[in-house]
Scaffold this motif. Structure first.
Motif: not given
Length: 203
Positions: A63-78
């Protein structure tokens, strides 16, 4: 032996996880106690709960991995990438890597069989889905570049991805060839994001 040494950090956590996963797959989730896991891992039950808040988290530990992936998809997108493009890229990357969160790998079959046979794990998986929805909605609410309905987008995306995952797992369990499972997974992801783009106004 001092109690601090048995807590041990990442190595202890990994050992506990390995023991728990093996026992759950071999005997079923409900048939295994935390005390048995602790004994076989060479730690105390207290140490197990120092690393995992719930027994269910000994099996549903990504679950923590999934949270990190979702946050990165929002915060780190171009800067010029909309959120659906970023989420779509994430989903296809998980697919291409045969990551555990995609359900594509044949190695995932024992895991999903175990989850399907446990009401407690099914309930926890649903709770994790709700938690992920909240995380994504909160990230979108704080993103100045997003001007859509974050609550609805998060709800539709998590529900849609869960439906794709369940269908992929069903095909995998039924023994479909690797290539067919992966191809169907990608087709359904395309359908999911087409529906999201047509049905949710989002940037």
């Amino acid at each position: 032996m001092p109690r601090t040494s048995e807590r041990g950090g990442p190595r202890t956590r990994a050992r506990i996880l390995a023991v728990a996963n093996r026992l759950f797959v071999e005997r079923g989730y409900e048939a295994v106690t935390v005390a048995e896991i602790a004994r076989e891992a060479g730690v105390s039950s207290v140490t197990v709960f120092n690393h995992f808040a719930r027994k269910e988290d000994l099996f549903l530990d990504r679950a923590a991995d999934a949270v990190d992936l979702l946050r990165a998809a929002v915060r780190d997108r171009a800067p010029d990438a909309d959120i659906l493009t970023s989420l779509q890229d994430l989903c296809f990357r998980l697919c291409d890597d045969c990551a555990p969160l995609s359900g594509i790998s044949a190695n995932s079959v024992p895991f999903f069989w175990t989850v399907a046979g446990s009401p407690a794990l099914i309930a926890r998986a649903r709770a994790i889905g709700s938690e992920l929805q909240s995380v994504l909605a909160e990230e979108l609410a704080q993103d100045p570049a997003f001007d859509g309905d974050g609550f609805l987008l998060a709800a539709f995306f998590i529900a849609g991805y869960s439906a794709v995952l369940v269908e992929t797992v069903r095909r995998r369990i039924e023994g479909e060839p690797d290539r067919a499972v992966a191809k169907n997974h990608r087709v359904r992801l395309d359908q999911l994001f087409t529906a999201l783009r047509d049905g949710v106004v989002a940037r």
